[in-house]
Design a protein around this motif. Structure first.
Motif, PDB file in Angstrom:
ATOM      1  N   ALA A  66       0.837  -1.211   0.000  1.00  0.00           N
ATOM      2  CA  ALA A  66       0.000   0.000   0.000  1.00  0.00           C
ATOM      3  C   ALA A  66       0.870   1.258   0.000  1.00  0.00           C
ATOM      4  O   ALA A  66       0.561   2.232  -0.701  1.00  0.00           O
ATOM      5  CB  ALA A  66      -0.944  -0.013   1.197  1.00  0.00           C
ATOM      6  N   ASP A  67       1.960   1.247   0.771  1.00  0.00           N
ATOM      7  CA  ASP A  67       2.887   2.387   0.780  1.00  0.00           C
ATOM      8  C   ASP A  67       3.445   2.613  -0.620  1.00  0.00           C
ATOM      9  O   ASP A  67       3.494   3.739  -1.117  1.00  0.00           O
ATOM     10  CB  ASP A  67       4.059   2.150   1.735  1.00  0.00           C
ATOM     11  CG  ASP A  67       3.654   2.074   3.196  1.00  0.00           C
ATOM     12  OD1 ASP A  67       2.626   2.673   3.575  1.00  0.00           O
ATOM     13  OD2 ASP A  67       4.376   1.385   3.950  1.00  0.00           O
ATOM     14  N   PHE A  68       3.871   1.523  -1.246  1.00  0.00           N
ATOM     15  CA  PHE A  68       4.457   1.621  -2.583  1.00  0.00           C
ATOM     16  C   PHE A  68       3.420   2.118  -3.587  1.00  0.00           C
ATOM     17  O   PHE A  68       3.690   3.021  -4.377  1.00  0.00           O
ATOM     18  CB  PHE A  68       5.018   0.263  -3.021  1.00  0.00           C
ATOM     19  CG  PHE A  68       5.670   0.297  -4.370  1.00  0.00           C
ATOM     20  CD1 PHE A  68       6.969   0.756  -4.518  1.00  0.00           C
ATOM     21  CD2 PHE A  68       4.976  -0.119  -5.496  1.00  0.00           C
ATOM     22  CE1 PHE A  68       7.574   0.797  -5.766  1.00  0.00           C
ATOM     23  CE2 PHE A  68       5.568  -0.073  -6.747  1.00  0.00           C
ATOM     24  CZ  PHE A  68       6.873   0.378  -6.881  1.00  0.00           C
ATOM     25  N   ASN A  69       2.234   1.534  -3.566  1.00  0.00           N
ATOM     26  CA  ASN A  69       1.190   1.931  -4.517  1.00  0.00           C
ATOM     27  C   ASN A  69       0.728   3.363  -4.305  1.00  0.00           C
ATOM     28  O   ASN A  69       0.218   3.986  -5.231  1.00  0.00           O
ATOM     29  CB  ASN A  69       0.001   0.974  -4.433  1.00  0.00           C
ATOM     30  CG  ASN A  69       0.310  -0.369  -5.053  1.00  0.00           C
ATOM     31  OD1 ASN A  69       1.204  -0.504  -5.882  1.00  0.00           O
ATOM     32  ND2 ASN A  69      -0.434  -1.390  -4.644  1.00  0.00           N
ATOM     33  N   GLY A  70       0.930   3.887  -3.098  1.00  0.00           N
ATOM     34  CA  GLY A  70       0.543   5.261  -2.808  1.00  0.00           C
ATOM     35  C   GLY A  70       1.554   6.296  -3.268  1.00  0.00           C
ATOM     36  O   GLY A  70       1.278   7.493  -3.219  1.00  0.00           O
ATOM     37  N   MET A  71       2.703   5.839  -3.711  1.00  0.00           N
ATOM     38  CA  MET A  71       3.746   6.770  -4.164  1.00  0.00           C
ATOM     39  C   MET A  71       3.463   7.235  -5.583  1.00  0.00           C
ATOM     40  O   MET A  71       3.052   6.464  -6.442  1.00  0.00           O
ATOM     41  CB  MET A  71       5.121   6.095  -4.147  1.00  0.00           C
ATOM     42  CG  MET A  71       5.699   5.873  -2.772  1.00  0.00           C
ATOM     43  SD  MET A  71       6.312   7.366  -1.999  1.00  0.00           S
ATOM     44  CE  MET A  71       7.846   7.609  -2.874  1.00  0.00           C
ATOM     45  N   ASP A  72       3.725   8.484  -5.839  1.00  0.00           N
ATOM     46  CA  ASP A  72       3.665   9.023  -7.189  1.00  0.00           C
ATOM     47  C   ASP A  72       4.875   8.491  -7.959  1.00  0.00           C
ATOM     48  O   ASP A  72       5.982   8.453  -7.408  1.00  0.00           O
ATOM     49  CB  ASP A  72       3.713  10.547  -7.114  1.00  0.00           C
ATOM     50  CG  ASP A  72       3.663  11.192  -8.470  1.00  0.00           C
ATOM     51  OD1 ASP A  72       4.757  11.443  -9.033  1.00  0.00           O
ATOM     52  OD2 ASP A  72       2.549  11.432  -8.957  1.00  0.00           O
ATOM     53  N   PRO A  73       4.704   8.053  -9.215  1.00  0.00           N
ATOM     54  CA  PRO A  73       5.861   7.541  -9.979  1.00  0.00           C
ATOM     55  C   PRO A  73       7.036   8.505 -10.030  1.00  0.00           C
ATOM     56  O   PRO A  73       8.192   8.089  -9.961  1.00  0.00           O
ATOM     57  CB  PRO A  73       5.284   7.279 -11.370  1.00  0.00           C
ATOM     58  CG  PRO A  73       3.831   7.003 -11.116  1.00  0.00           C
ATOM     59  CD  PRO A  73       3.458   7.915  -9.967  1.00  0.00           C
ATOM     60  N   GLY A  74       6.768   9.790 -10.123  1.00  0.00           N
ATOM     61  CA  GLY A  74       7.860  10.762 -10.134  1.00  0.00           C
ATOM     62  C   GLY A  74       8.621  10.790  -8.826  1.00  0.00           C
ATOM     63  O   GLY A  74       9.836  10.974  -8.798  1.00  0.00           O
ATOM     64  N   ASP A  75       7.898  10.599  -7.716  1.00  0.00           N
ATOM     65  CA  ASP A  75       8.559  10.549  -6.405  1.00  0.00           C
ATOM     66  C   ASP A  75       9.419   9.298  -6.280  1.00  0.00           C
ATOM     67  O   ASP A  75      10.485   9.324  -5.673  1.00  0.00           O
ATOM     68  CB  ASP A  75       7.534  10.601  -5.280  1.00  0.00           C
ATOM     69  CG  ASP A  75       6.838  11.958  -5.191  1.00  0.00           C
ATOM     70  OD1 ASP A  75       7.401  12.959  -5.699  1.00  0.00           O
ATOM     71  OD2 ASP A  75       5.729  12.007  -4.631  1.00  0.00           O
ATOM     72  N   LEU A  76       8.953   8.182  -6.839  1.00  0.00           N
ATOM     73  CA  LEU A  76       9.762   6.957  -6.834  1.00  0.00           C
ATOM     74  C   LEU A  76      11.060   7.180  -7.590  1.00  0.00           C
ATOM     75  O   LEU A  76      12.139   6.831  -7.116  1.00  0.00           O
ATOM     76  CB  LEU A  76       9.003   5.794  -7.482  1.00  0.00           C
ATOM     77  CG  LEU A  76       8.015   5.055  -6.627  1.00  0.00           C
ATOM     78  CD1 LEU A  76       7.226   4.068  -7.485  1.00  0.00           C
ATOM     79  CD2 LEU A  76       8.699   4.334  -5.493  1.00  0.00           C
ATOM     80  N   ASP A  77      10.967   7.776  -8.765  1.00  0.00           N
ATOM     81  CA  ASP A  77      12.163   8.019  -9.574  1.00  0.00           C
ATOM     82  C   ASP A  77      13.127   8.962  -8.866  1.00  0.00           C
ATOM     83  O   ASP A  77      14.340   8.879  -9.065  1.00  0.00           O
ATOM     84  CB  ASP A  77      11.787   8.585 -10.942  1.00  0.00           C
ATOM     85  CG  ASP A  77      11.103   7.569 -11.826  1.00  0.00           C
ATOM     86  OD1 ASP A  77      11.293   6.351 -11.615  1.00  0.00           O
ATOM     87  OD2 ASP A  77      10.372   7.990 -12.748  1.00  0.00           O
ATOM     88  N   GLY A  87      16.777   0.544 -13.811  1.00  0.00           N
ATOM     89  CA  GLY A  87      15.719   0.729 -12.831  1.00  0.00           C
ATOM     90  C   GLY A  87      16.137   0.324 -11.440  1.00  0.00           C
ATOM     91  O   GLY A  87      17.303   0.043 -11.173  1.00  0.00           O
ATOM     92  N   HIS A  88      15.143   0.305 -10.547  1.00  0.00           N
ATOM     93  CA  HIS A  88      15.339  -0.060  -9.152  1.00  0.00           C
ATOM     94  C   HIS A  88      14.356  -1.151  -8.757  1.00  0.00           C
ATOM     95  O   HIS A  88      13.342  -1.368  -9.424  1.00  0.00           O
ATOM     96  CB  HIS A  88      15.110   1.155  -8.243  1.00  0.00           C
ATOM     97  CG  HIS A  88      16.233   2.117  -8.245  1.00  0.00           C
ATOM     98  ND1 HIS A  88      16.201   3.296  -8.956  1.00  0.00           N
ATOM     99  CD2 HIS A  88      17.434   2.087  -7.627  1.00  0.00           C
ATOM    100  CE1 HIS A  88      17.340   3.941  -8.768  1.00  0.00           C
ATOM    101  NE2 HIS A  88      18.097   3.225  -7.967  1.00  0.00           N
ATOM    102  N   CYS A  89      14.656  -1.778  -7.636  1.00  0.00           N
ATOM    103  CA  CYS A  89      13.740  -2.748  -7.050  1.00  0.00           C
ATOM    104  C   CYS A  89      13.837  -2.652  -5.534  1.00  0.00           C
ATOM    105  O   CYS A  89      14.792  -2.085  -5.000  1.00  0.00           O
ATOM    106  CB  CYS A  89      14.042  -4.166  -7.525  1.00  0.00           C
ATOM    107  SG  CYS A  89      15.653  -4.801  -7.045  1.00  0.00           S
ATOM    108  N   MET A  90      12.826  -3.189  -4.864  1.00  0.00           N
ATOM    109  CA  MET A  90      12.840  -3.228  -3.404  1.00  0.00           C
ATOM    110  C   MET A  90      11.824  -4.245  -2.916  1.00  0.00           C
ATOM    111  O   MET A  90      10.854  -4.548  -3.607  1.00  0.00           O
ATOM    112  CB  MET A  90      12.532  -1.862  -2.797  1.00  0.00           C
ATOM    113  CG  MET A  90      11.154  -1.339  -3.125  1.00  0.00           C
ATOM    114  SD  MET A  90      10.842   0.325  -2.527  1.00  0.00           S
ATOM    115  CE  MET A  90      10.341  -0.026  -0.868  1.00  0.00           C
ATOM    116  N   ALA A  91      12.078  -4.781  -1.723  1.00  0.00           N
ATOM    117  CA  ALA A  91      11.130  -5.698  -1.093  1.00  0.00           C
ATOM    118  C   ALA A  91      10.016  -4.885  -0.448  1.00  0.00           C
ATOM    119  O   ALA A  91      10.244  -3.787   0.066  1.00  0.00           O
ATOM    120  CB  ALA A  91      11.836  -6.547  -0.042  1.00  0.00           C
TER     121      ALA A  91
END
Length: 109
Positions: A66-77, A87-91
């Motif tokens: 839920a935390d991940f899905n709540g992030m804006d793609p630009g904020d992830l980048d 790219g990146h990955c995380m558990a």
């Protein structure tokens, strides 16, 4: 080009490598290896996001789906810079247990 009969044929045929190296597929097929968090990004790599970036971006060492899905793609980048074609990955965690892997990045233009 004819469709490869198998993933092995895709990776063994120099014609496909030339195409993927110059044009790419603009998909996850353009990423062919995972590197260590401390390694420098390179063409076609996925690197685990550092613990410091996870803490800064999510406020926790164990973000949930839920935390991940709540992030804006630009904020992830923006959590850690990655060049195109990488790219990146995380558990991701549920009740302190890893439950999923998240992948994101930029391929192509």
């Amino acid at each position: 080009m004819p469709a490869p009969a198998s993933p092995g044929e895709l990776f063994e045929n120099p014609v496909y490598w030339e195409f993927m190296g110059t044009s790419g597929t603009h998909s996850v097929l353009d990423v062919d290896r995972v590197i260590a968090t401390e390694d420098e990004h390179d063409f076609g790599t996925v690197r685990p996001l550092s613990v410091a970036a996870i803490r800064a971006g999510f406020g926790s060492d164990q973000p949930s789906l839920a935390d991940f899905n709540g992030m804006d793609p630009g904020d992830l980048d923006a959590l850690e810079e990655a060049p195109r074609w990488s790219g990146h990955c995380m558990a991701l965690y549920e009740d302190g247990v890893p439950c999923a892997l998240a992948f994101w990045g930029v391929s192509g233009d």
